[in-house]
Motif scaffolding. Structure first.
Motif, PDB file in Angstrom:
ATOM      1  N   ASP A  63       0.800  -1.229   0.000  1.00 27.06           N
ATOM      2  CA  ASP A  63       0.000   0.000   0.000  1.00 27.06           C
ATOM      3  C   ASP A  63       0.829   1.275   0.000  1.00 27.06           C
ATOM      4  OD1 ASP A  63       0.838  -0.177   2.659  1.00 27.06           O
ATOM      5  OD2 ASP A  63      -1.110   0.353   3.475  1.00 27.06           O
ATOM      6  N   MET A  64       2.103   1.191   0.405  1.00 26.71           N
ATOM      7  CA  MET A  64       2.935   2.402   0.446  1.00 26.71           C
ATOM      8  C   MET A  64       3.141   2.999  -0.946  1.00 26.71           C
ATOM      9  SD  MET A  64       6.656   0.769   1.211  1.00 26.71           S
ATOM     10  CE  MET A  64       7.309  -0.538   0.181  1.00 26.71           C
ATOM     11  N   LYS A  67      -0.076   4.926  -1.976  1.00 21.08           N
ATOM     12  CA  LYS A  67      -0.194   6.030  -1.011  1.00 21.08           C
ATOM     13  C   LYS A  67       0.799   7.144  -1.351  1.00 21.08           C
ATOM     14  CE  LYS A  67      -2.174   3.664   2.971  1.00 21.08           C
ATOM     15  NZ  LYS A  67      -1.934   3.147   4.323  1.00 21.08           N
ATOM     16  N   ALA A  70      -0.647   8.992  -4.266  1.00 17.70           N
ATOM     17  CA  ALA A  70      -1.781   9.804  -3.814  1.00 17.70           C
ATOM     18  C   ALA A  70      -1.278  11.100  -3.175  1.00 17.70           C
ATOM     19  CB  ALA A  70      -2.649   9.013  -2.846  1.00 17.70           C
ATOM     20  N   ARG A  71      -0.242  10.997  -2.349  1.00 21.68           N
ATOM     21  CA  ARG A  71       0.328  12.198  -1.724  1.00 21.68           C
ATOM     22  C   ARG A  71       0.963  13.105  -2.782  1.00 21.68           C
ATOM     23  NH1 ARG A  71       1.934   8.463   2.043  1.00 21.68           N
ATOM     24  NH2 ARG A  71       4.013   8.319   1.147  1.00 21.68           N
ATOM     25  N   ASP A  78      -9.752   7.603  -0.580  1.00 25.67           N
ATOM     26  CA  ASP A  78     -10.257   7.327   0.762  1.00 25.67           C
ATOM     27  C   ASP A  78      -9.658   6.071   1.376  1.00 25.67           C
ATOM     28  OD1 ASP A  78     -12.376   9.446   0.847  1.00 25.67           O
ATOM     29  OD2 ASP A  78     -13.097   8.320  -0.897  1.00 25.67           O
ATOM     30  N   VAL A  80      -6.939   2.595   0.720  1.00 26.36           N
ATOM     31  CA  VAL A  80      -5.932   1.871  -0.055  1.00 26.36           C
ATOM     32  C   VAL A  80      -5.745   0.500   0.588  1.00 26.36           C
ATOM     33  CG1 VAL A  80      -3.545   1.795  -0.874  1.00 26.36           C
ATOM     34  CG2 VAL A  80      -4.737   3.996  -0.723  1.00 26.36           C
TER      35      VAL A  80
END
Length: 166
Positions: A63-64, A67, A70-71, A78, A80
């Motif tokens: 998931d990192m 994420k 996304a950042r 919403d 992940v």
């Protein structure tokens, strides 16, 4: 609710395929700003958020990675769900079911967008609408053979479906 696969659906991760295969996630993370987000994804995410849609990513990657994207791109994601949040990965529907539980989604109102036959199989098993994302593929035959409910060659076509009636 809209659930996206990540690799080759939202982002062209072909340049880091070898790093992903070797699970060199720190090297993948170092390339976040270099990898191409498919044309229209950023705008689609913004429009889905404006329409109060819950947006999730379910990926076979840790998931990192999504994420970090996304950042970096200010994506309004919403939920992940990655490699470490599930026991069974796609084509098993566990990740999709977990995302729907977290986002209070129902199968009848959830779309799953993915580039692989495993995505279609997971969609079927979860009872959600399967959308084939063909825009990142050189050959869509395997995806087409999995018989998703819709198969699109561009994010613009996907946008028309997801935003229809709004």
């Amino acid at each position: 609710m809209v659930i996206f696969d990540f690799d080759l659906t939202m982002v062209n991760t072909r340049p880091v395929e070898a790093l992903r295969a070797n699970r060199n996630w720190s090297a993948v993370m170092a390339r976040v700003s270099d990898l191409e987000v498919y044309d229209g994804i950023n705008d689609l995410l913004t429009e889905l958020r404006l329409r109060k849609q819950v947006i999730a990513i379910v990926t076979k990657s840790p998931d990192m990675v999504p994420k970090a994207f996304a950042r970096h791109h200010n994506w309004p994601i919403d939920i992940v769900i990655g490699y470490h949040q599930v026991q069974r990965r796609k084509p098993d529907p566990e990740g999709l079911l977990l995302a729907m539980a977290k986002g209070k989604g129902t199968p009848s109102s959830t779309f799953h967008v993915g580039d692989d036959a495993d995505d279609t199989a997971a969609s079927r098993a979860a009872g959600v609408t399967a959308i084939g994302a063909g825009w990142g593929l050189a050959d869509v035959s395997a995806l087409s053979a999995s018989k998703p409910d819709h198969l699109f060659k561009s994010v613009a076509e996907l946008r028309q479906l997801l935003l229809a009636g709004h």
